[in-house]
Write an enzyme that holds these catalytic residues in place. Structure first.
Site, PDB file in Angstrom:
ATOM      1  N   MET A  37       0.895  -1.384  -0.008  1.00  0.00           N
ATOM      2  CA  MET A  37      -0.308  -0.119   0.052  1.00  0.00           C
ATOM      3  C   MET A  37       0.889   1.283   0.133  1.00  0.00           C
ATOM      4  SD  MET A  37      -3.472  -0.973   1.839  1.00  0.00           S
ATOM      5  CE  MET A  37      -2.710  -0.590   3.488  1.00  0.00           C
ATOM      6  N   HIS A  44       9.656  -3.275   3.096  1.00  0.00           N
ATOM      7  CA  HIS A  44       9.011  -3.612   1.867  1.00  0.00           C
ATOM      8  C   HIS A  44      10.300  -4.082   1.050  1.00  0.00           C
ATOM      9  CE1 HIS A  44       5.620  -0.970   3.436  1.00  0.00           C
ATOM     10  NE2 HIS A  44       5.087  -1.915   3.048  1.00  0.00           N
ATOM     11  N   SER A 193       5.242   1.473   8.671  1.00  0.00           N
ATOM     12  CA  SER A 193       5.140   2.958   8.407  1.00  0.00           C
ATOM     13  C   SER A 193       4.189   3.833   9.557  1.00  0.00           C
ATOM     14  CB  SER A 193       4.073   3.149   7.141  1.00  0.00           C
ATOM     15  OG  SER A 193       3.054   2.335   7.250  1.00  0.00           O
TER      16      SER A 193
HETATM   17  O1  PAF Z   1      -0.047  -5.675   3.757  1.00  0.00           O
HETATM   18  C1  PAF Z   1      -0.456  -4.919   2.843  1.00  0.00           C
HETATM   19  O2  PAF Z   1       0.380  -3.623   2.716  1.00  0.00           O
HETATM   20  C2  PAF Z   1      -1.881  -5.073   2.311  1.00  0.00           C
HETATM   21  O3  PAF Z   1      -2.501  -5.703   3.300  1.00  0.00           O
HETATM   22  C3  PAF Z   1      -1.813  -5.695   1.202  1.00  0.00           C
HETATM   23  C4  PAF Z   1      -1.346  -7.085   1.189  1.00  0.00           C
HETATM   24  C5  PAF Z   1      -0.920  -4.782   0.012  1.00  0.00           C
HETATM   25  C6  PAF Z   1      -3.327  -5.635   0.441  1.00  0.00           C
HETATM   26  O4  PAF Z   1      -3.768  -4.433   0.198  1.00  0.00           O
END
Ligand code: PAF
Length: 286
Positions: A37, A44, A193
């Site tokens: 997101m 990430h 975040s």
């Molecule tokens: O973990 C996340 O950032 C969200 O839940 C995902 C897996 C991208 C789904 O929107």
């Protein structure tokens, strides 16, 4: 020098994404997918690097999914850093970033409501009604579009991993789900975040959440409830930490483990707590 540097494609249209992926598939390339997101942090980026180690082509999605927010204020406040996120992914040599608008992604409002049974009943599912239904719908739609061979998720959202594994198994998605270890700061705080909203003192205090998880994991008592009580005692004595839940769980079913005589094949101790008005979650898999 990475030859793919600076060549990341930013894609908004579904059809373009599907075309590009099908070209890669035809050429026999494997596709690694990291759904996010946005508001990217080292956690990430670690998922992306792991995907790069396994796959030929890497797709990252950046989409703040309204379906998984049970609170409109939370959705409005969610950090959006598309420019700097793209910069970070370009630096890593990602092949394609899929960043649709809400209207591009959902051309209608989905009516489906997903229930994952015990997997989504407790912990985050109980505290955030509808959250995992929204996660399941967006991830299923993303899997249809990206058609990945492998998809990478952080273990910090342990219940989300269990939900997605259930989705993939029950609906027979041809994708392998890779659970990647939680990335932590030097003091042990799990990266999120939300940490940006903590003061320096708040960060030091929040580092005790990981200590409490480690304490529970090292507790000599054979009774899981006893180890939880001891860890909660440790956190309560510090002051300033408001515990929402702390449980041992079976990582596959996400059922709470209470019976000392019947330990699950894989277990984890999970916590949700508030520090300085910020809700934090963490877990330790044993
Ligand atoms: O973990 C996340 O950032 C969200 O839940 C995902 C897996 C991208 C789904 O929107």
């Amino acid at each position: 020098l990475n030859p793919k540097l600076n060549t990341v494609e930013i894609v908004i249209q579904k059809d373009f994404l599907k075309d590009r992926v099908s070209q890669w598939k035809k050429a026999g390339e494997t596709i690694g997918f990291v759904p996010t997101m946005g508001a990217l942090h080292e956690g990430h980026l670690d998922l992306v690097r792991r995907a790069q180690a396994d796959c030929n082509r890497i797709v990252v999605s950046i989409f703040v999914n309204p379906l998984q927010f049970n609170n409109a204020g939370d959705l409005a406040k969610y950090p959006r850093h598309l420019e700097s996120d793209q910069q970070l992914l370009r630096g890593l040599g990602v092949d394609l970033v899929y960043a649709p608008s809400t209207e591009d992604f959902y051309t209608f409002h989905p009516k489906l409501n997903l229930d994952f049974g015990s997997v989504s009943a407790g912990l985050e599912g109980q505290m955030r009604p509808g959250h995992f239904s929204g996660v399941g719908i967006v991830v299923a739609r993303l899997f249809h579009l990206v058609n990945p061979d492998r998809a990478y998720f952080g273990a910090k959202d342990l219940q989300q991993v269990a939900v997605i594994r259930t989705l993939v198994r029950d609906l027979d998605f041809p994708v392998k789900i890779i659970r990647c270890p939680t990335v932590r700061g030097s003091g042990g705080l799990a990266l999120s975040s939300r940490n940006a909203r903590l003061s320096p003192e708040g960060i030091v205090l929040a580092e005790n959440l990981f200590k409490a998880l480690q304490l529970a994991a090292a507790d000599p008592s054979p009774d899981p409830s006893e180890s939880i009580r001891n860890s909660i005692g440790f956190l309560t004595n510090l002051g300033g930490i408001d515990i929402e839940y702390m449980h041992w769980v079976n990582t596959e079913t996400m059922e709470i483990w209470e019976n000392p005589a019947a330990p699950p094949p894989e277990k984890a101790v999970c916590i949700a707590a508030w520090v300085e008005g910020v809700r934090l979650i963490d877990n330790l898999i044993c």
